[in-house]
Design a protein around this motif. Structure first.
Motif, mmCIF file in Angstrom:
data_model
loop_
_atom_site.group_PDB
_atom_site.id
_atom_site.type_symbol
_atom_site.label_atom_id
_atom_site.label_comp_id
_atom_site.label_asym_id
_atom_site.label_seq_id
_atom_site.Cartn_x
_atom_site.Cartn_y
_atom_site.Cartn_z
ATOM 1 N N PHE A 32 -3.409 92.279 -37.134
ATOM 2 C CA PHE A 32 -3.090 91.936 -38.519
ATOM 3 C C PHE A 32 -2.072 92.957 -39.024
ATOM 4 O O PHE A 32 -2.278 94.167 -38.867
ATOM 5 N N SER A 52 4.802 87.208 -34.511
ATOM 6 C CA SER A 52 3.737 86.372 -35.099
ATOM 7 C C SER A 52 4.051 84.883 -34.944
ATOM 8 O O SER A 52 3.163 84.043 -35.034
ATOM 9 N N ASP A 56 -0.849 84.963 -31.683
ATOM 10 C CA ASP A 56 -1.862 84.831 -32.739
ATOM 11 C C ASP A 56 -1.811 85.971 -33.752
ATOM 12 O O ASP A 56 -2.666 86.055 -34.636
ATOM 13 N N TYR A 58 -1.406 87.950 -36.934
ATOM 14 C CA TYR A 58 -1.147 87.583 -38.327
ATOM 15 C C TYR A 58 -0.212 88.624 -38.927
ATOM 16 O O TYR A 58 -0.462 89.829 -38.845
ATOM 17 N N GLU A 60 2.354 89.268 -42.530
ATOM 18 C CA GLU A 60 2.974 88.780 -43.762
ATOM 19 C C GLU A 60 3.864 89.835 -44.392
ATOM 20 O O GLU A 60 3.597 91.033 -44.315
ATOM 21 N N THR A 192 -8.333 87.144 -33.493
ATOM 22 C CA THR A 192 -7.891 86.391 -34.669
ATOM 23 C C THR A 192 -8.857 86.514 -35.839
ATOM 24 O O THR A 192 -8.453 86.435 -36.982
#
Lengths: 616, 195
Positions: A32, A52, A56, A58, A60, A192
């Motif tokens: 992440f 990403s 898998d 993540y 942002e 995940t």
């Protein structure tokens, strides 16, 4: 396949420091990642963004650094290995969650990458974020090379999980943007999903809970201090009587200086790789074996002060110096020559470096400051605002490419302290003076930290015009998406927010949407905002041409040329716009048809209508 | 191992970051330790772009004033502006073809005559290789291959331990296939003009 997904352990690759950090995270099982981009950290999330889309992982781009850290905190609380990256001033924005996340701790390993920028290559200050480790009580690691950037990232995740604390990995521009050989290790699988175990009397920081958490942090801090004593990169080499201590990139300068001066047998050298908590016992042992100490650290005398305190506690009275020796100051960067000379001076050696060539006979050279690109829509918006408001309005500005509006001939930037300050400082300017105020903010910066200031402006009845320069991307740092981006054009699944709706939702009644390449209409709209008794917002929408080209959104237009039968050489085009596609040749303006993107702004500015599209 | 410090300077868009990265890759492939440093951020906005490649027994990623063994300048004004990186012993490799900054276009300064700048440079350092790099790039069939011309001249100067074959191998594996022929041709033209 992304090159950082190369699954060949043992292979050597030339990687950028920021790529090495990203690779280290992947080798540590990163699941992440969040960030707000900022030079010199931006290439780390750039890798995650692309990776990403293939795995898998993540990732942002968060609205700002505070949001990024809080999003990451939630993921780490669920047990996922999480990385949050930002530039040094971004950690100011994230300082609020940082301080209490240190109390709450993490379950999955969390590494916060903090990129300092000594010399301010692309920043508004050169604050030393080693203080944040001291302020928060969080461990800090400082790599010195691309290989260490990868290795320490992995170690940082392990340390974070062991202590259940976020770990700060601190770099500086010279490390982020150095390329060097990196030996790859094994990639770990990506998890995940984790799971959150409720425990409100640990995770909800009301005073009664936090009183316990502060105690817990101090216990963890004690464990971290013990780990620092045996930390492999808190390394002592040599057994001479001259002590030298260095951190980060300065470790290279110091090691090279020792070798080049041929004083290996005289020096005892200490690299501080885990710089908080300091390995106090190890430093004490180091101090006991030497006659005097030189501390080589850029920016603040952080280690110097601590080492002096450690010496005092242990009754050691040898000279310990850093700032003030040779060229060592709190300003800017160190460099190899400066460090070599300081080492020689401090330990009383003869040293003559290579003399730089004499520069006294150089003529005055014309500057080459960065400039808004040919066809940049900001240039057109600035022109229109100047036409509407004249030269006297105050222009608070913000952080992005448009800050280049500072330079002549635009000269429309009067005040800037940090992201979002354009809007809030306008409230102060408009209330405390009778001058007109027209401020500028970019679209990404508006989402980052412009909205709260705008709500303040409406609620407290301030009176100014805010121009949102909406070029559809986070242009300055390399075209990252933001909440208002056309996600479809970038091939990503995100929900697009409308700046106009946000502005109206903040209570602004006087909103103007303009297309800045339509020069007269833009001037009219901005004129209209002048008489409004309250907060006006002008949203100037036109894609960054570099972004438009990269995402296939560029309109086909012809470049322009000057018709010399009509041109009377007023030079309004070049004098008001200074577009880099224009230059003077034999006292006439020429447009470089390879640079011109056909925005047609100069054609509308020309009083003789002498600028026309190129004929086929 | 011999230490070599090379500074590259150019204007955003001229491709000196790619040149320094390729040199670093070629050094690594030849078993020569190398660090490359770059300053990003403003490269796309017409500013000055500087990078450095340090090879051999050195881990510091930057070059102090006076300490460049070689300065490779992609634009004559920028070569002169960066001459402080050199000492009397340095080699300067420079493109002769100007790219005037917009400050000159708007009358905030004058662009010094190239021959005067070259006289100044030649008077300060031991050796200068000057070439019409943009013409050679055009001749190679791609105006954007100036960086390959400059790399060719650098390798052709014999100042570094990286060989022409090694450099071409790296160019072949690390640049876009569509430009490979023109890149290699540009490299050869640069080599020839340094010989």
């Amino acid at each position: 396949m992304h090159k950082l997904l190369t699954d060949s352990p043992g292979k050597e690759m030339l990687l950028l420091g920021n790529e090495a950090i990203a690779r280290g995270a992947l080798e540590a099982g990163l699941s992440f990642a969040t960030c707000y981009p900022g030079t010199p950290s931006s290439e780390i999330p750039e890798q995650f963004f692309r990776i990403s889309q293939e795995t898998d992982l993540y990732f942002e781009y968060s609205t700002n650094e505070k949001v990024a850290l809080e999003v990451g905190a939630g993921a780490a609380a669920c047990g996922l290995r999480t990385m949050v990256t930002m530039k040094h001033v971004g950690l100011n924005v994230a300082a609020d969650p940082l301080m209490t996340l240190a109390y709450v701790g993490v379950k999955g390993g969390m590494v916060i990458v903090n990129a300092d920028d000594p010399f301010m290559f692309s920043s508004q200050n050169e604050q030393d974020n080693r203080f944040y480790a001291r302020l928060s009580g969080l461990p800090m690691l400082e790599p010195t090379s691309t290989q260490e950037m990868k290795d320490m990232t992995i170690a940082a995740f392990e340390l974070s999980e062991e202590l259940e604390l976020p770990v700060i990995l601190r770099t500086t521009t010279r490390l982020n943007h150095v390329r060097g050989a990196v030996k790859l290790g094994e990639l770990k699988p990506i998890r995940t999903k984790g799971e959150f175990q409720k425990n409100p009397f640990h995770f909800v920081t009301v005073p009664a809970v936090s009183r316990n958490l502060h105690k817990l942090l101090l216990e963890k801090y004690g464990k971290a201090a013990a780990r620092s004593e045996g930390w492999p990169e808190n390394r002592i080499t040599g057994d001479g009587k001259w002590g030298i201590v260095a951190n980060g990139v300065s470790v290279n300068y110091a090691r090279d200086a020792i070798r080049e001066l041929g004083i290996e047998d005289k020096v005892r050298f200490m690299q501080v790789g885990m710089s908080w908590p300091l390995p106090r016992d190890r430093i004490t042992g180091f101090l006991k074996g030497v006659d005097k100490v030189l501390v080589v650290e850029e920016l603040e005398p952080v280690m110097e002060t601590d080492i002096k305190a450690i010496a005092q506690e242990n009754g050691i009275t040898i000279p310990i110096r850093g700032k003030g020796v040779g060229g060592f100051s709190k300003l800017y960067e160190y460099d190899p020559g400066m460090v070599r000379k300081a080492v020689a001076d401090y330990f009383g050696m003869e040293y003559k470096g290579r003399a730089p060539v004499d520069l006294s006979d150089l003529p005055q050279l014309p500057g080459r400051p960065p400039n808004l690109c040919a066809g940049c829509p900001h240039r057109a918006t600035y022109y229109a605002v100047k036409k509407a408001y004249g030269p006297d309005a105050i222009h608070p500005t913000d952080i992005g490419c448009y800050t280049l509006g500072l330079l002549p001939p635009i000269s429309m930037a009067d005040y800037l302290i940090c992201m979002g300050s354009s809007v809030s400082s306008s409230c102060g300017f408009s209330r405390a003076s009778d001058q007109k105020v027209v401020s500028f903010i970019g679209d990404s910066t508006f989402f980052h930290s412009g909205i709260t200031g705008l709500i303040d402006a409406v609620h407290n009845n301030h009176k100014f015009t805010l121009v949102v320069l909406d070029n559809g991307t986070t242009a300055m740092t390399g075209h990252q998406p933001h909440p208002g981006v056309n996600a479809e054009a970038m091939g990503i699944e995100r929900t697009r927010l409308s700046i106009e709706e946000v502005v109206r939702g903040c209570g602004v009644k006087d909103v103007h949407l303009v297309k800045p390449f339509k020069v007269n209409k833009t001037i009219e709209a901005i004129q209209a905002s002048k008489d409004y008794d309250g907060v006006s917002v002008v949203i100037s929408e036109e894609l960054c041409p570099l972004f438009a080209r990269a995402t296939g959104q560029m309109r086909k237009t012809k470049p322009f040329r000057v018709n010399y039968d009509k041109c009377k050489n007023h030079r309004d085009c070049i004098n008001y716009l200074a577009c880099p596609a224009m230059y003077l040749q034999e006292e006439k303006v020429v447009i470089d048809k390879n640079l011109c993107i056909g925005c047609a702004v100069c054609a509308q500015v020309c009083p003789e209508n002498a600028i026309l599209p190129v004929k086929d | 191992m011999d230490t070599k410090r090379c500074v590259f300077v150019g204007v955003g868009g001229q491709g000196n970051l790619l040149a320094s990265r390729l040199l670093g890759e070629a050094a690594l492939a030849a078993g020569i330790p190398a660090v490359v440093s770059e300053i990003h951020g403003m490269a796309q906005r017409g500013g000055v772009v500087e990078s450095a490649v340090l090879m051999g027994d050195v881990t510091s990623p930057i070059v102090s004033n006076g300490e460049a063994d070689v300065l490779v300048g992609f634009e004559p004004l920028e070569t002169l502006r960066t001459i402080g990186k050199c000492s009397r012993e340095s080699l300067v490799i420079t493109n002769l073809q100007p790219l005037p900054p917009f400050t000159v276009s708007v009358g905030q300064g004058t662009y010094p005559p190239v021959d005067e700048m070259m006289d100044l440079i030649s008077g300060k350092v031991s050796r200068v290789i000057a070439l019409r790099g943009n013409d050679l790039a055009e001749e190679a069939g791609n105006p954007l291959s100036l960086n390959m011309v400059m790399l060719g001249a650098l390798i052709g100067s014999g100042a570094l331990a990286v060989t022409a074959d090694g450099m071409k191998e790296t160019i072949s594996t690390s640049t876009k296939k569509a430009f490979l022929d023109s890149n290699l041709k540009a490299f050869d033209l640069g080599m020839k003009s340094a010989g």
